[in-house]
Design a protein around this motif. Structure first.
Motif, PDB file in Angstrom:
ATOM      1  N   ASP A 102      11.049  40.668 -97.066  1.00 32.76           N
ATOM      2  CA  ASP A 102       9.481  40.587 -96.598  1.00 32.76           C
ATOM      3  C   ASP A 102       8.517  41.428 -97.335  1.00 32.76           C
ATOM      4  O   ASP A 102       7.450  41.245 -97.543  1.00 32.76           O
ATOM      5  CB  ASP A 102       9.542  40.825 -94.801  1.00 32.76           C
ATOM      6  CG  ASP A 102      10.304  41.765 -94.669  1.00 32.76           C
ATOM      7  OD1 ASP A 102      10.911  42.470 -95.159  1.00 32.76           O
ATOM      8  OD2 ASP A 102       9.723  42.521 -93.246  1.00 32.76           O
ATOM      9  N   GLU A 106       5.248  41.019 -99.129  1.00 34.50           N
ATOM     10  CA  GLU A 106       4.044  42.037 -98.714  1.00 34.50           C
ATOM     11  C   GLU A 106       3.093  42.574 -99.960  1.00 34.50           C
ATOM     12  O   GLU A 106       2.294  42.704-100.036  1.00 34.50           O
ATOM     13  CB  GLU A 106       4.321  42.905 -97.571  1.00 34.50           C
ATOM     14  CG  GLU A 106       4.551  42.051 -96.285  1.00 34.50           C
ATOM     15  CD  GLU A 106       5.015  42.765 -95.151  1.00 34.50           C
ATOM     16  OE1 GLU A 106       5.328  44.279 -95.312  1.00 34.50           O
ATOM     17  OE2 GLU A 106       5.152  42.555 -94.262  1.00 34.50           O
ATOM     18  N   ILE A 109       1.414  40.632-101.981  1.00 33.47           N
ATOM     19  CA  ILE A 109       0.013  40.241-101.418  1.00 33.47           C
ATOM     20  C   ILE A 109      -1.073  41.568-101.656  1.00 33.47           C
ATOM     21  O   ILE A 109      -2.076  41.372-101.935  1.00 33.47           O
ATOM     22  CB  ILE A 109       0.037  39.675 -99.935  1.00 33.47           C
ATOM     23  CG1 ILE A 109       1.244  38.364 -99.794  1.00 33.47           C
ATOM     24  CG2 ILE A 109      -0.983  39.608 -99.413  1.00 33.47           C
ATOM     25  CD1 ILE A 109       1.424  37.888 -98.417  1.00 33.47           C
ATOM     26  N   ILE A 150      -3.922  34.252-101.380  1.00 28.60           N
ATOM     27  CA  ILE A 150      -3.396  35.094-100.365  1.00 28.60           C
ATOM     28  C   ILE A 150      -3.037  34.125 -98.897  1.00 28.60           C
ATOM     29  O   ILE A 150      -1.795  34.219 -98.437  1.00 28.60           O
ATOM     30  CB  ILE A 150      -4.054  36.355 -99.599  1.00 28.60           C
ATOM     31  CG1 ILE A 150      -4.247  37.354-100.818  1.00 28.60           C
ATOM     32  CG2 ILE A 150      -3.601  36.838 -98.279  1.00 28.60           C
ATOM     33  CD1 ILE A 150      -5.042  38.596-100.555  1.00 28.60           C
ATOM     34  N   SER A 151      -4.048  33.455 -98.424  1.00 26.58           N
ATOM     35  CA  SER A 151      -3.670  32.555 -97.373  1.00 26.58           C
ATOM     36  C   SER A 151      -2.720  31.496 -97.760  1.00 26.58           C
ATOM     37  O   SER A 151      -1.666  31.140 -96.642  1.00 26.58           O
ATOM     38  CB  SER A 151      -4.969  32.020 -96.608  1.00 26.58           C
ATOM     39  OG  SER A 151      -5.610  31.028 -97.411  1.00 26.58           O
ATOM     40  N   ASN A 154       0.597  33.515 -97.353  1.00 31.76           N
ATOM     41  CA  ASN A 154       0.880  33.727 -95.808  1.00 31.76           C
ATOM     42  C   ASN A 154       1.471  32.571 -95.020  1.00 31.76           C
ATOM     43  O   ASN A 154       1.965  32.705 -94.051  1.00 31.76           O
ATOM     44  CB  ASN A 154      -0.441  34.254 -95.285  1.00 31.76           C
ATOM     45  CG  ASN A 154      -0.334  35.843 -95.441  1.00 31.76           C
ATOM     46  OD1 ASN A 154       0.602  36.374 -95.748  1.00 31.76           O
ATOM     47  ND2 ASN A 154      -1.594  36.442 -95.684  1.00 31.76           N
ATOM     48  N   LYS A 155       0.736  31.487 -95.441  1.00 38.75           N
ATOM     49  CA  LYS A 155       1.060  30.341 -94.556  1.00 38.75           C
ATOM     50  C   LYS A 155       2.734  29.908 -94.824  1.00 38.75           C
ATOM     51  O   LYS A 155       3.528  29.886 -93.803  1.00 38.75           O
ATOM     52  CB  LYS A 155       0.287  28.906 -95.181  1.00 38.75           C
ATOM     53  CG  LYS A 155      -0.002  27.966 -94.039  1.00 38.75           C
ATOM     54  CD  LYS A 155      -0.887  26.817 -94.486  1.00 38.75           C
ATOM     55  CE  LYS A 155      -0.351  25.542 -94.088  1.00 38.75           C
ATOM     56  NZ  LYS A 155      -0.543  24.689 -94.943  1.00 38.75           N
ATOM     57  N   SER A 158       4.711  33.159 -93.259  1.00 39.07           N
ATOM     58  CA  SER A 158       4.789  33.295 -91.668  1.00 39.07           C
ATOM     59  C   SER A 158       5.698  32.182 -91.270  1.00 39.07           C
ATOM     60  O   SER A 158       6.318  32.542 -90.434  1.00 39.07           O
ATOM     61  CB  SER A 158       3.338  33.413 -91.079  1.00 39.07           C
ATOM     62  OG  SER A 158       2.513  32.355 -91.579  1.00 39.07           O
ATOM     63  N   HIS A 306      -5.289  44.051 -88.545  1.00 39.27           N
ATOM     64  CA  HIS A 306      -4.567  42.910 -89.098  1.00 39.27           C
ATOM     65  C   HIS A 306      -3.686  41.899 -88.079  1.00 39.27           C
ATOM     66  O   HIS A 306      -2.944  42.638 -87.511  1.00 39.27           O
ATOM     67  CB  HIS A 306      -3.446  43.479 -90.241  1.00 39.27           C
ATOM     68  CG  HIS A 306      -2.463  42.503 -90.679  1.00 39.27           C
ATOM     69  ND1 HIS A 306      -2.885  41.395 -91.455  1.00 39.27           N
ATOM     70  CD2 HIS A 306      -1.231  42.384 -90.291  1.00 39.27           C
ATOM     71  CE1 HIS A 306      -1.757  40.773 -91.656  1.00 39.27           C
ATOM     72  NE2 HIS A 306      -0.940  41.044 -91.142  1.00 39.27           N
ATOM     73  N   ASP A 309       0.788  37.408 -87.673  1.00 38.52           N
ATOM     74  CA  ASP A 309       0.978  35.920 -87.716  1.00 38.52           C
ATOM     75  C   ASP A 309       2.418  35.274 -86.828  1.00 38.52           C
ATOM     76  O   ASP A 309       2.112  34.374 -86.111  1.00 38.52           O
ATOM     77  CB  ASP A 309       1.084  35.252 -88.887  1.00 38.52           C
ATOM     78  CG  ASP A 309      -0.005  35.523 -89.721  1.00 38.52           C
ATOM     79  OD1 ASP A 309      -1.310  35.210 -89.318  1.00 38.52           O
ATOM     80  OD2 ASP A 309      -0.125  35.891 -91.105  1.00 38.52           O
TER      81      ASP A 309
END
Ligand code: GAP
Length: 511
Positions: A102, A106, A109, A150-151, A154-155, A158, A306, A309
């Motif tokens: 992870d 991270e 990102i 980034i999104s 992240n999708k 998460s 932050h 998620d």
């Protein structure tokens, strides 16, 4: 100065000036374990005190406890740490280095986020006072692309964390073409889970010894004392229990200096509330904790929320207050709405009734909990790294100064005789005697006065009091301000009044 250079400077300054040392250094050190030196300990204690005053002294419904590090092993079964306090690990087959899967994602990102921050700073410089950050971020095409990227990540990220899908985590690392920072290769093993708790034993003989854990958070010491504290304090809900203490985690990615340590300190507060009021208290504590950070004056732009998620097994809402560390925005503090998970679980595992009786409504219930949890060492790093400044002076020279929030400075006052003769040291020591009852002071008579000022700048001492020949005649002294370097000649009493006003807790903690 690049970010890496700035961070190296933070680490070397912390060592050189007695703030932080590598643990067991003469035996080549112990990885991710650190000792605090004479100045670091003062700074750390001042941070603790600032937190305690804000959380406990100024709130008549919050009390402070100090529970043991060693606790009954069933506690960690009840809390979920035995089964779920894991990190997903991945090894690089070429370098044989181990990473948190992870954290690799991270960090990837963060790199994109750093590009966004760079674009914003460039634009801020270009447009000056007319700069509208919100408008820029929502219209600049490069930033929009970065944010979309980034999104998208992240999708997937998460979802993988949500489902504990270790294969999906590995696939994401491969899809993003993340390489091992050491070997540069993308030759990865599968992802495995690893429990972070340190085990130890209690008892004299091997047969009867009991397996224990060093606590990985201080929070459980509060939950298991809920009834003791509530009954003896007779506090009514809503009320809080605070605690500062050591926690231990066998971190895999143990780098970034004191950011991620294996032995560290937490400052936690569990606020017990009526079920159904958690959203309201979550919003209140978010606001309160951010205001506490901002009261130190390190700059509003250095903090952001932050939202999580993936929620931990105990939470129905959670966020971090992130800080702009030398290596980018990272978690400084967590604010968690923990529901009634912990008290209910301890009730089940201990077979003891853990309820609160509300005399107003005549009913008994399990309180919900709102938690604020901040790492003391991370707070130290946040303050230390933002305060350390290389300043160009008007005469072309430069100075290294630790512009700590004055209320937190390890030493508040340095008393300096201008010369080491003519009775100036004697008078200086008399003056020191007057200040040391109220403040942590230092006396220094070695070297020329200019060098002594620089030395105190590098230690972050806000006030230098210089005693000269005129002082012998009229008891006036010169007070030099660390930040402005301005000097003022005042009577000893006027100096006392000035320092008292500037360090008045009320003016710092009223928010
Ligand atoms: N009781 C909740 C809890 O422990 P957490 O997010 O795991 O939550 C809270 O930890 C805070 O403790 C973090 O925001 C961070 O500041 C600090 N912290 C966690 N792990 C740490 C470590 N290995 N080294 C230093 N600080 C750490």
């Amino acid at each position: 100065m690049s970010k890496e250079d700035k961070f190296k400077k933070v680490i070397s300054h912390a060592k050189e000036y007695g703030f932080v040392f590598q643990s067991s250094e003469i035996y080549d050190g112990l990885s991710a374990v650190y000792d605090y030196g004479q100045n670091g300990t003062d700074l750390k204690n001042n941070i603790k005190d600032y937190w305690l005053k804000a959380m406990v002294q100024l709130n008549d419904n919050i009390v402070n406890i100090d529970s043991a590090i060693l606790m009954h092993p069933k506690i960690w079964k009840a809390s979920g740490h035995v089964d779920a306090f894991n990190d997903p690990l991945i090894d690089n087959k070429d370098s044989k280095k181990r990473y948190r899967a992870d954290v690799l994602i991270e960090d990837y990102i963060s790199k994109i986020d750093n590009k966004i921050q760079k674009e914003i700073s460039k634009a801020k410089k270009k447009f000056g006072e007319n700069f509208d950050k919100e408008q820029f971020v929502s219209t600049n095409s490069r930033i929009l692309n970065y944010n979309n990227k980034i999104s998208d990540i992240n999708k997937v990220f998460s979802e993988a964390l949500e489902k504990d899908d270790l294969k999906a985590l590995k696939k994401l690392i491969e899809d993003l073409e993340i390489a091992c920072p050491v070997s540069g290769s993308k030759n990865w093993t599968d992802v495995k889970q690893f429990n972070l708790m340190f085990g130890t034993k209690l008892g004299a003989s091997a047969e009867s010894a009991m397996d224990l854990y060093l606590r990985p958070e201080t929070a459980q010491g509060i939950f298991v004392n809920f009834l003791n504290v509530q009954k003896t304090s007779r506090l009514k809900i809503p009320f809080g229990i605070a605690q500062i203490g050591k926690a231990f985690r066998n971190e895999i990615v143990a780098r970034q200096f004191i950011f991620r340590m294996r032995e560290f300190e937490q400052m936690e507060m569990q606020f017990f509330i009526k079920p159904g009021t958690q959203q309201e208290w979550y919003a209140k504590w978010k606001e309160n904790r951010l205001a506490w950070h901002l009261s130190l004056g390190l700059g509003e732009d250095n903090y952001r929320f932050h939202d999580h998620d993936k929620l931990a097994h105990y939470a129905d809402a959670a966020c971090d207050i992130e800080f702009n560390f030398p290596f980018g925005f990272k978690e400084l503090e967590g604010i968690h709405s923990r529901t009634d998970f912990d008290l209910t679980s301890h009730e089940k595992f201990s077979s003891k009734k853990i309820k609160y009786f509300d005399t107003l409504s005549n009913e008994s219930f399990t309180p919900y909990v709102l938690e604020t949890s901040i790492g003391l060492d991370r707070m130290f790093l946040a303050i230390f790294s933002k305060s350390l400044i290389e300043e160009k002076l008007e005469d072309g020279s430069s100075r290294t100064v630790l512009k700590f929030p004055k209320i937190l400075a390890p030493k508040k006052v340095a008393v300096l005789p201008l010369l080491k003769k003519d009775g100036l040291p004697e008078l200086s020591k008399q003056i020191l005697e007057e200040f040391k009852w109220d403040y942590n002071c230092v006396y220094d008579e070695k070297d020329a006065i200019g060098r002594r000022y620089r030395r105190q700048d590098a230690l972050g001492t806000p006030y230098c009091l210089t005693v000269d020949h005129q002082s012998l005649e009229d008891r006036t002294i010169t007070i030099r301000d660390r930040d402005t370097m301005k000097q003022q000649r005042l009577t000893v009493q006027e100096v006392k009044n000035k320092i008292k006003t500037e360090l008045d807790l009320k003016s710092w903690l009223t928010f």
